[in-house]
Design an enzyme around this catalytic site. Sequence first.
Site, PDB file in Angstrom:
ATOM      1  N   ASP A 193       1.308  -1.291  -0.162  1.00 29.41           N
ATOM      2  CA  ASP A 193       0.204  -0.314  -0.034  1.00 29.41           C
ATOM      3  C   ASP A 193       0.833   1.384   0.033  1.00 29.41           C
ATOM      4  O   ASP A 193       2.151   1.513   0.713  1.00 29.41           O
ATOM      5  CB  ASP A 193      -0.812  -0.079   1.167  1.00 29.41           C
ATOM      6  CG  ASP A 193      -1.874  -1.175   1.184  1.00 29.41           C
ATOM      7  OD1 ASP A 193      -2.317  -0.827   0.330  1.00 29.41           O
ATOM      8  OD2 ASP A 193      -2.274  -1.668   2.418  1.00 29.41           O
TER       9      ASP A 193
HETATM   10  N1  URA Z   1      -1.069  -6.090   3.965  1.00 30.52           N
HETATM   11  C1  URA Z   1      -2.138  -4.641   3.749  1.00 30.52           C
HETATM   12  O1  URA Z   1      -2.550  -4.452   4.454  1.00 30.52           O
HETATM   13  N2  URA Z   1      -1.202  -3.697   3.116  1.00 30.52           N
HETATM   14  C2  URA Z   1      -0.184  -4.165   2.066  1.00 30.52           C
HETATM   15  O2  URA Z   1       0.390  -2.814   2.148  1.00 30.52           O
HETATM   16  C3  URA Z   1       0.325  -5.421   2.921  1.00 30.52           C
HETATM   17  C4  URA Z   1      -0.368  -6.247   2.904  1.00 30.52           C
END
Ligand code: URA
Length: 243
Positions: free
Chosen positions: A108
């Site tokens: 993310d």
């Molecule tokens: N899980 C998440 O919630 N975000 C990420 O970036 C990676 C795994």
Amino acid sequence: MSKETMRLDRFLALTNAAKSRSDAKKLLKTQALTVNGVICRAPEQQIDTDHDTVMLNGKQLIYLQYRYFLLNKPDGVVSATKDRISDTVLSLIPEADAKDYFPVGRLDKDTEGLLLVTNDGAFAHNLTSPSKKVPKTYLATVTGRVSEEGVKRLQNGITFSDFTSKPAQYEFICEKDGFSDCLLTITEGHFHQVKRMFHAVGNEVVRLKRIAIGGLTLPDDLKPGEYLEYTKEQLNETIYRVD
Ligand code: URA
């Protein structure tokens, strides 16, 4: 590695001797370059990357068809090859042209930590294939402290509308000022998976950092935005290592 033939100006750009093909043409006019010991100034000269020896100012230029970078992704940078608003992870690695390179899986925008970037599609496909079940470890700072019941649910699997998480490993690290740090290791990669898993047990993730993919760990001294280059052999040996 398969045999590859290309123009000299492209070869110079791909070995980072020149920034672009037009820069390569300028370089050929001004600098001492030899192909198999013979001075060459022709950008259109064909180079066989397996057999020809290209030297620039006495130093051999080595062409690697595939390259592998380990980036410590900073918060606020998008795991994509292009974005209209934000910087992308590729803008942090000048050697990785967004035409050919891509991140292996996604983090993310606000997630930090270990992200691989390559131009090797087969390597990326193998690593992200659900059948391989490669474990990924995240350091999460969450609100409160995960309850005993919550820990069991994280470990056993949680059912969401679109999937049921596979058993995960949870480890509590410390608690301070109403937040706790913990490790969660999962073998899948569903969208927002870690955040959704903690949310499901009543804890909100306020900071998330990926610290390992299989046996490959984020080096402690690699600062956000910094990266290292590895070979495919180094990565495969480390990621799939069974201790
Ligand atoms: N899980 C998440 O919630 N975000 C990420 O970036 C990676 C795994």
